[in-house]
Design an enzyme around this catalytic site. Structure first.
Site, mmCIF file in Angstrom:
data_model
loop_
_atom_site.group_PDB
_atom_site.id
_atom_site.type_symbol
_atom_site.label_atom_id
_atom_site.label_comp_id
_atom_site.label_asym_id
_atom_site.label_seq_id
_atom_site.Cartn_x
_atom_site.Cartn_y
_atom_site.Cartn_z
ATOM 1 C CG ASP B 125 -20.731 47.185 25.954
ATOM 2 O OD1 ASP B 125 -20.484 47.932 25.030
ATOM 3 O OD2 ASP B 125 -21.879 46.721 26.190
ATOM 4 C CE1 TYR B 127 -26.628 51.328 30.869
ATOM 5 C CE2 TYR B 127 -26.087 52.324 32.995
ATOM 6 C CZ TYR B 127 -26.830 51.729 32.280
ATOM 7 O OH TYR B 127 -28.078 51.756 33.079
ATOM 8 C CG HIS B 132 -29.018 52.367 26.610
ATOM 9 N ND1 HIS B 132 -29.788 51.399 26.228
ATOM 10 C CD2 HIS B 132 -28.057 51.778 27.528
ATOM 11 C CE1 HIS B 132 -29.371 50.369 26.803
ATOM 12 N NE2 HIS B 132 -28.435 50.665 27.625
ATOM 13 N NE ARG B 141 -30.454 51.490 38.683
ATOM 14 C CZ ARG B 141 -29.788 50.955 37.481
ATOM 15 N NH1 ARG B 141 -29.688 49.630 37.583
ATOM 16 N NH2 ARG B 141 -29.577 51.849 36.566
ATOM 17 C CD GLU B 198 -27.173 46.730 25.149
ATOM 18 O OE1 GLU B 198 -25.964 46.679 25.421
ATOM 19 O OE2 GLU B 198 -27.701 46.661 26.409
ATOM 20 C CD GLU B 200 -22.909 48.928 22.761
ATOM 21 O OE1 GLU B 200 -21.882 49.143 22.900
ATOM 22 O OE2 GLU B 200 -23.586 48.248 23.705
ATOM 23 C CG ASP B 230 -23.021 44.049 23.944
ATOM 24 O OD1 ASP B 230 -22.179 43.024 23.740
ATOM 25 O OD2 ASP B 230 -23.196 44.398 25.172
ATOM 26 N NE ARG B 234 -31.766 44.133 26.848
ATOM 27 C CZ ARG B 234 -30.769 45.173 26.846
ATOM 28 N NH1 ARG B 234 -29.951 45.253 27.850
ATOM 29 N NH2 ARG B 234 -30.499 45.811 25.715
ATOM 30 C CD GLN B 237 -28.483 43.516 31.253
ATOM 31 O OE1 GLN B 237 -28.801 43.089 30.203
ATOM 32 N NE2 GLN B 237 -27.730 44.466 31.685
ATOM 33 C CE1 TYR B 241 -29.716 44.532 37.664
ATOM 34 C CE2 TYR B 241 -27.932 46.015 37.559
ATOM 35 C CZ TYR B 241 -29.215 45.686 37.926
ATOM 36 O OH TYR B 241 -30.101 46.670 38.371
ATOM 37 C CE LYS B 250 -25.235 43.865 28.307
ATOM 38 N NZ LYS B 250 -25.671 44.736 27.252
ATOM 39 C CB THR B 254 -20.344 41.499 20.976
ATOM 40 O OG1 THR B 254 -20.710 41.443 22.084
ATOM 41 C CG2 THR B 254 -20.061 42.959 20.402
ATOM 42 C CB THR B 346 -27.731 50.929 23.990
ATOM 43 O OG1 THR B 346 -27.240 49.687 24.514
ATOM 44 C CG2 THR B 346 -28.671 51.010 23.053
ATOM 45 C CD GLU B 360 -33.042 52.168 25.584
ATOM 46 O OE1 GLU B 360 -32.071 51.554 24.890
ATOM 47 O OE2 GLU B 360 -32.662 53.474 25.657
#
Lengths: 418, 418
Positions: B125, B127, B132, B141, B198, B200, B230, B234, B237, B241, B250, B254, B346, B360
């Protein structure tokens, strides 16, 4: 448990890796024989394909040994695994009535080339050594941020690339990758300059699951173990790994030893995980000794030179067992498949001579390691890396067979064809 | 290119997803027929297994359609892919001399249950959506650290879990996981509270490689595309992560759409990637238009309620193409295998109604999204999520077929058996 005697004389010495107590499973070929399943006994291999064809082994309805991998045996499940081990012991033990028939099915290991013992369904690598995690964390993020906050609560792992797993003896090509040093303005595409090893054990999942499994169930799902070298490109890793983890840094190759040592053979060597620094949540708690007392070492030989032992440690120093890792792996519902391979994470002790990677041994390249005729921070072209491992019993050893690989120079142009 | 006419009347309407221009590949079963390969035409499916058995399709020496997956066709390579598409067009076009023979091999899509169209070798997968990555980075962050320093130089990706890929229509069970909020003293094991989608695209690798490939070579290796959701936990994660990336967050599922839309069918819809903010290194540079103009939308229906469109966007907003992702995937030498699945990452535009995840859309749970009879921050039990996608041609559409899944409640005890 003492040494079990076999009529194969070489299996009765105290230092053979493959006494009757072991019976590890591999896939071999010779000049005359196509790749096929076999079991190691002393310095010989019993040809399982022919043993089945000739009726010496008869397990289940369908043939298990008409394919050159052990996944079909795995899929038969733990009762079949036990029955096969019992039958092989009966065939190979001293005084066996099957000796005459089996003698014709023995092949010298020195005449055989070993192949991948199983089809790797998926490959997951963990980060479950307390000392390694602290050391690498210190090098990448400084000692105050070394151990991530989740580390003492979860066996941290990431999915790796199954297609990159190779058997011992396969040459490994130094990769190209995107590199950017801390003082560089921008990245460049160049051969890796900090290529490294990681000393690990690999656990092979033998039975399928379709939902969360307990630690006890996970332990029973494990078919066996191999030595595992997770070759790592440290400079590629440093630039790529934030925020989604290592990717191309771990994609070049992961080498495994050729013989699957069964969980049954390792039973006498179970040990506890270390004392918990914080209490684990119930679904990950230890329920019994699920690590193993396996002595491990790493040797490095430069091209044309002699091997030097650069590290000696023991699998029992790990913080999480493979059973705990597998239990965690299933918590969100992901199905597991026979042939899934779980890397333990790098196995490092606390002293300098017990660290499982050059990144740690040379402390990020600052303190070179002495080897025959020179020194190393990271690997040089032509270097041969070998992992050794065995459990020491009372007058016998359960050995793994070496896990070795030689580093070839990077291609001058990775996109040149033909 | 205008609509190509077929003797299958339903394939000639301007809004069918499956005109003769498309010919997507799936695997179906009916009450009478075991799972088998088929090609969609209008509201029908041409049974490829019977078409081959009866000599209507004859490609290569060995049968290709004696198995219920498309991997064997992939392994035949691009020339065979083109020959198969030509032959299927010949059979199904207006005035075909094969009409009489082929009519008997048509099955109504409404009578068929779709299955996984191929065996997923490995799943990666990415990114690769600029918006996104910035949005999620801001939420995890803060905006000043949103886009990692490597992001504009590498299509960042991680290996996922192939065993968790399921076909549209498969129910998805809310997972348990280890959760720790920012104000919690310690983690707990509980059902996920922030389960998300997600939006995709998935690219399916059709040919093998064994070393680095160029962007052009990578483009030619792609067999086709599917819609891909996907599913993402959250809260799991956020806690797991760092430092090695998403793992159990994840691992639940999927979902992919059931029809593989071939690269050939999408040729007229190629578009360029957006202007580069920094120059890419030569091995990743665009060499031509390698994204596609595919209109995408997401609808969410609560249990017993009507679907509401919560997002509309276009695949062409991505920063990296699947070809660039695949080229990057091979840089360190990892072999690629037919059946490898690459998630695009995504797909989010810049406006609120164009974002490809609830994370989002609800901005981390702060601004609920309005749906039929209520609102959502993250998914609730019983919600049905559906991805829609098509490329709009001149009087015809290349449709993907829906990618849908309903969220079941978490198990009350994930370790209860029987």
């Amino acid at each position: 448990m003492p040494l079990k005697k076999s009529w194969v004389e070489s299996a009765n010495s105290a230092d053979t890796p493959f006494p009757l107590n072991n019976l590890p499973y591999g896939v071999f070929a010779t000049d005359d024989l196509d790749p096929r399943c076999g079991v190691a006994i002393g310095d010989m291999i019993l040809d399982c394909q022919r043993a089945e064809e000739e009726g010496l082994i008869a397990l289940g309805d369908a043939p298990l040994f008409d394919v050159p991998f052990w996944n079909e045996v795995m899929e038969e499940g733990p009762e079949a695994w036990a029955a096969l081990r019992d039958r092989l012991t009966q065939i190979l033990e001293e005084g066996s009535k099957d000796r005459e028939a089996a003698e014709k099915l023995l092949v010298k290991q020195s005449d055989a080339t070993m192949q991948m013992p199983f089809l790797v369904a998926e490959y997951t690598d963990f980060y479950a050594g307390r000392n390694h995690a602290f050391n690498v964390g210190s090098l990448f993020r400084g000692p105050e941020n070394a151990l991530p906050p989740n580390w003492l609560h979860i066996p941290i792992g990431y999915n790796g690339r199954a297609s990159s797993v190779v058997v011992s003896g396969t040459e490994v090509r130094r990769p190209w990758g995107q590199l950017k040093g801390p003082n560089d303005d921008k990245p460049r595409f160049a051969p890796c300059e900090r290529f490294d090893l990681e000393l690990e054990m690999g656990a092979i999942v033998g039975t399928a699951s379709d939902g969360p499994v307990t630690v006890d169930e996970a332990d029973q799902m494990i078919f066996g173990y191999v030595l595992l070298n997770d070759w790592s490109a440290r400079d590629i890793q440093a630039w790529e790994y934030q925020p989604l983890g290592p990717f191309q840094a771990k994609a070049t190759a992961t080498t495994i030893s050729p013989w699957i040592v069964t969980r049954a053979a390792l039973e006498p060597f179970r040990t506890d995980t270390p004392e918990r620094e914080v209490e684990l949540l119930p679904h990950l708690k230890d329920t019994g000794p699920m690590l193993y007392d396996i002595e491990l070492s790493v040797s490095l030989a430069p091209e044309g030179g002699q091997p030097t032992t650069i590290s000696q440690t023991n699998y029992s120093v790990m913080y999480y067992s493979s059973a705990q890792q597998l239990a965690h792996h299933t918590t969100a519902g992901s199905p597991m498949t026979p042939g899934d391979l779980l890397g333990s994470g790098t196995i490092s002790g606390t002293e300098k001579g017990t660290l499982g990677s050059l990144l740690e041994l040379s402390w990020g390249g600052k303190n070179p390691v002495q080897i025959d005729g020179g020194e190393r921070t990271f690997l040089q072209d032509g270097d041969t890396l070998t992992l050794h491992g065995h459990a020491q019993g009372d007058g016998y050893r359960i050995g793994f067979g070496d896990c070795t690989g030689t580093l070839l120079p990077a291609l001058s142009d990775p996109y040149a064809r033909g």
